[in-house]
Design a protein around this motif. Sequence first.
Motif, PDB file in Angstrom:
ATOM      1  N   ASN A 153       4.949   9.005   5.780  1.00 22.42           N
ATOM      2  CA  ASN A 153       3.980   9.977   6.306  1.00 22.42           C
ATOM      3  C   ASN A 153       3.649  11.070   5.293  1.00 22.42           C
ATOM      4  N   LYS A 154       4.573  11.325   4.376  1.00 17.69           N
ATOM      5  CA  LYS A 154       4.366  12.353   3.360  1.00 17.69           C
ATOM      6  C   LYS A 154       3.593  11.840   2.143  1.00 17.69           C
ATOM      7  N   PHE A 155       3.327  10.547   2.061  1.00 21.87           N
ATOM      8  CA  PHE A 155       2.610   9.998   0.909  1.00 21.87           C
ATOM      9  C   PHE A 155       1.249  10.687   0.760  1.00 21.87           C
ATOM     10  N   ASN A 156       0.901  11.010  -0.486  1.00 24.18           N
ATOM     11  CA  ASN A 156      -0.476  11.418  -0.745  1.00 24.18           C
ATOM     12  C   ASN A 156      -1.337  10.161  -0.903  1.00 24.18           C
ATOM     13  N   GLU A 157      -2.615  10.327  -1.168  1.00 22.98           N
ATOM     14  CA  GLU A 157      -3.514   9.170  -1.200  1.00 22.98           C
ATOM     15  C   GLU A 157      -3.142   8.197  -2.319  1.00 22.98           C
ATOM     16  N   GLU A 158      -2.740   8.714  -3.464  1.00 17.23           N
ATOM     17  CA  GLU A 158      -2.357   7.843  -4.582  1.00 17.23           C
ATOM     18  C   GLU A 158      -1.099   7.043  -4.241  1.00 17.23           C
ATOM     19  N   GLN A 159      -0.131   7.702  -3.623  1.00 15.51           N
ATOM     20  CA  GLN A 159       1.092   7.006  -3.221  1.00 15.51           C
ATOM     21  C   GLN A 159       0.808   5.981  -2.124  1.00 15.51           C
ATOM     22  N   ALA A 160      -0.108   6.336  -1.232  1.00 14.91           N
ATOM     23  CA  ALA A 160      -0.489   5.395  -0.172  1.00 14.91           C
ATOM     24  C   ALA A 160      -1.128   4.139  -0.771  1.00 14.91           C
ATOM     25  N   LEU A 161      -1.896   4.298  -1.853  1.00  9.65           N
ATOM     26  CA  LEU A 161      -2.512   3.135  -2.509  1.00  9.65           C
ATOM     27  C   LEU A 161      -1.438   2.236  -3.120  1.00  9.65           C
ATOM     28  N   ILE A 162      -0.425   2.848  -3.740  1.00  8.32           N
ATOM     29  CA  ILE A 162       0.685   2.060  -4.286  1.00  8.32           C
ATOM     30  C   ILE A 162       1.353   1.271  -3.164  1.00  8.32           C
ATOM     31  N   ALA A 163       1.553   1.932  -2.006  1.00 11.96           N
ATOM     32  CA  ALA A 163       2.166   1.258  -0.862  1.00 11.96           C
ATOM     33  C   ALA A 163       1.302   0.093  -0.381  1.00 11.96           C
ATOM     34  N   LEU A 164      -0.018   0.304  -0.328  1.00 14.22           N
ATOM     35  CA  LEU A 164      -0.935  -0.749   0.114  1.00 14.22           C
ATOM     36  C   LEU A 164      -0.885  -1.965  -0.809  1.00 14.22           C
ATOM     37  N   LEU A 165      -0.780  -1.677  -2.115  1.00 17.76           N
ATOM     38  CA  LEU A 165      -0.799  -2.760  -3.107  1.00 17.76           C
ATOM     39  C   LEU A 165       0.591  -3.315  -3.407  1.00 17.76           C
ATOM     40  N   SER A 166       1.610  -2.827  -2.696  1.00 12.26           N
ATOM     41  CA  SER A 166       2.985  -3.221  -3.009  1.00 12.26           C
ATOM     42  C   SER A 166       3.262  -4.690  -2.713  1.00 12.26           C
ATOM     43  N   PHE A 167       2.348  -5.371  -2.016  1.00 11.99           N
ATOM     44  CA  PHE A 167       2.552  -6.810  -1.788  1.00 11.99           C
ATOM     45  C   PHE A 167       2.558  -7.574  -3.099  1.00 11.99           C
ATOM     46  N   LYS A 168       2.087  -6.937  -4.177  1.00 15.70           N
ATOM     47  CA  LYS A 168       2.081  -7.557  -5.505  1.00 15.70           C
ATOM     48  C   LYS A 168       3.453  -7.431  -6.171  1.00 15.70           C
TER      49      LYS A 168
END
Length: 494
Positions: free
Chosen positions: A398-413
Amino acid sequence: MSANNNFNLLIFDKKNNDYNSSLSNFEKEFISVIKRMGLPVDNIFVPANQRLIVFKNANEVLSNLKEDIIHESNYISKFFAAVAAGLFDAALNYLWNETIIELRKRISNYDISYFFDNANLSSDEKKSLRIEDDLCKLDDYKLIQGARNIEIISEIGYKHLDFIRYMRNWTSAAHPNNSTITGLNLISWLETCIIEVIKLPYTDSKIKIKKLLSNIRSKTLSDQDAIEISLFFNTLNRHEANTLMLGFFGIYTREDTSQETRQNINLLALSLWQYIDIETKHQIGRRHASFANCGEIESKDYARRFLDLVDGLSFITEGMRSVEVSLSLTELKDAHRASNNFYSEPIFAKKLLALVGENGNSIKNIDYEYVTTIIECYITNGNGKAWNAEPYYLSLINKFNEEQALIALLSFKNEIIAIKLQHELCKNYFIMMIENLLLIKFTNESLKDICNKIIRLKNSLNTLKDDSSINKSIRNISLILPNLKDIIQTSGFN
């Protein structure tokens, strides 16, 4: 007749209060003496009428002092002697001497260690200044500033004294100058020094703080004592609370502090922490870093323990925090990958959350490791969830900023996460993360579209990293939002 025979003592006519006549006669006699010596006589003395202003107001100003204090005020006697002689620059010097001596005495009678912990000192000064005799080594500016910090003098008093200090440096006999001091200046400064320092009483809270500082060094406090003392913290103003916390921290991190004293602070510090401001918390974090930078290993370790004690690990400075977070991530991954992760994982998840803090600020240089570790642990090991750790992961995400959220979204890689996505439980958690935690963090429609595409492909997440359509959409983001290009490349999309 010799020069000494021509030098007459100054005697005031008490009956008629003929100060002006007495002062003028003294000046004439003295000028005749130094004239015979061949010394210059012009512009040596302040005019008698200016001296008269000081003496006419002297009784009223001195009435602020108790008799026992007056009897010990040698420099005030010298102050009036210099005024009588017409040497106002010397009088100001004597007045300042009296003020500084009294200020040092008050600091010593209060708590010398507490003062040094709250004075604005360099690391070297903090190491070398410890005892009462060291007060003489401190310049006047830092002395009155430190006295203000522990509220031995008020904020207004500090500003008045700092002005008098400036005038003492540039208009008194301390340095050569051609400045003029009037009688009203002098008597006003005398009154200020008396009211703001020499006669200023300790407030009720100062008396209690002084007693508390003495007790934590000399007694063993019980849990009940700590509860009662904590009620006192609620009566402190913000500045008093800040200062007391800095005092606790200073005592706690000093190498010669006893373990009994540290245990007393263990009982009190967390209760006080809630009453201090953010800047003071950051200041404690900076002091921790300062110990590390100066190679003061023992003090650094005690500072780290103190921050842990008050749940203040998030106030460790960014450079130091990056190192701590990186170590914490390794501990968390090791716990998560171990066979007993359901029991050990929550401890390390909680520690990581404490380091990251309320704001969830970006951790420079380790964002990718930080995010992918949290996601790896959050989506479980595929066999079951560490339910005691899950609330910490949700809070961190919940504390992720937008850049960290993008890393989380792409973490399937990410290789490890990609393998986990073969398990049904991990897939479910990954999709829940996107739907409930990440989607709302993106403002760009293209990023939202990618979220929705992944959600629609939830049954084939195990092959998502090789999906050409998804890969193409993500690469196109680099063209639309070039500021995210580095994150996309770091996540494995070349």
